[in-house]
Design an enzyme around this catalytic site. Structure first.
Site, short mmCIF file in Angstrom:
data_model
loop_
_atom_site.label_atom_id
_atom_site.label_comp_id
_atom_site.label_asym_id
_atom_site.label_seq_id
_atom_site.Cartn_x
_atom_site.Cartn_y
_atom_site.Cartn_z
N LEU A 75 0.80 -1.34 0.29
CA LEU A 75 -0.05 -0.04 0.23
C LEU A 75 0.54 1.52 -0.15
O LEU A 75 1.88 1.27 0.75
CB LEU A 75 -1.19 -0.38 1.22
CG LEU A 75 -2.08 -0.79 1.52
CD1 LEU A 75 -2.57 -0.79 2.83
CD2 LEU A 75 -2.95 -1.14 -0.06
N SER A 113 9.19 8.62 -1.27
CA SER A 113 8.95 7.94 -0.43
C SER A 113 9.76 7.52 0.46
O SER A 113 10.84 7.25 -0.05
CB SER A 113 7.91 6.88 -1.56
OG SER A 113 7.16 6.74 -2.66
N ILE A 124 4.31 -1.66 3.80
CA ILE A 124 3.47 0.71 3.83
C ILE A 124 4.66 1.16 2.95
O ILE A 124 5.62 1.37 3.37
CB ILE A 124 3.28 0.77 4.79
CG1 ILE A 124 2.35 -0.61 5.36
CG2 ILE A 124 2.70 1.93 4.76
CD1 ILE A 124 1.15 -0.97 4.66
N GLU A 125 4.04 2.00 2.00
CA GLU A 125 5.07 2.79 1.57
C GLU A 125 3.91 4.38 1.54
O GLU A 125 2.98 4.68 2.03
CB GLU A 125 4.96 2.96 -0.20
CG GLU A 125 5.98 3.93 -0.73
CD GLU A 125 5.49 3.49 -2.63
OE1 GLU A 125 5.99 4.75 -3.08
OE2 GLU A 125 4.45 3.14 -2.84
N ILE A 126 5.50 5.32 2.48
CA ILE A 126 4.49 6.47 3.12
C ILE A 126 5.64 6.92 1.75
O ILE A 126 6.16 7.88 1.68
CB ILE A 126 5.15 6.93 4.21
CG1 ILE A 126 4.82 5.49 5.15
CG2 ILE A 126 4.29 8.01 4.89
CD1 ILE A 126 4.96 5.58 6.75
#
Length: 130
Positions: A75, A113, A124-126
């Site tokens: 995500l 990212s 989990i990509e932020i």
């Protein structure tokens, strides 16, 4: 035909650790609601105008995905703060960054990212848009 994502369902093998990660580390809000078939109390993680409903592996609600398993998600979330502040927050709570910061392409443009793993090993990509 489709305008936006309302919610998604995350299957976890470690519900307490899952809730801790998404609330303490990611800053989401835990909510309880009545839903499913039959209607029962459920948990969800709210952020912005979306939410993540939680299913516990082996006790999923109907209807469910054909093969719900923990650790299958990859995500990308757009941060509500600059990515440098996200990186500082992850360091503050001692949550390791798997990769980044790196440049990627998001849904509407270039993003910067970092990647972390949640307690079920989902990727989990932020990100922040440039």
């Amino acid at each position: 035909m489709i305008d936006h994502l309302d919610h998604l369902v995350l299957t976890t093998a470690r519900p307490d650790a899952c809730i801790d990660f998404y609330t303490r580390v990611m800053g989401m809000q835990l909510e309880s609601f009545i839903g499913g078939t039959p209607p029962v109390e459920r948990k969800a993680l709210k952020f912005g105008n979306q939410k993540i409903n939680i299913h516990v592996q082996g006790s999923e609600f109907e209807p469910k995905a054909h093969l719900p398993v923990p650790g299958a998600f990859d995500l990308c979330f757009i941060a509500s703060m600059p990515l440098d502040a996200v990186i500082a927050r992850l360091a503050e709570v001692s949550w390791p960054i798997v990769e980044g910061p790196v440049m990627r392409t998001g849904a509407v443009g270039k993003i910067r990212s970092v990647y972390v793993r949640d307690p079920d090993f989902n990727l989990i990509e932020i990100s922040e848009y440039l």
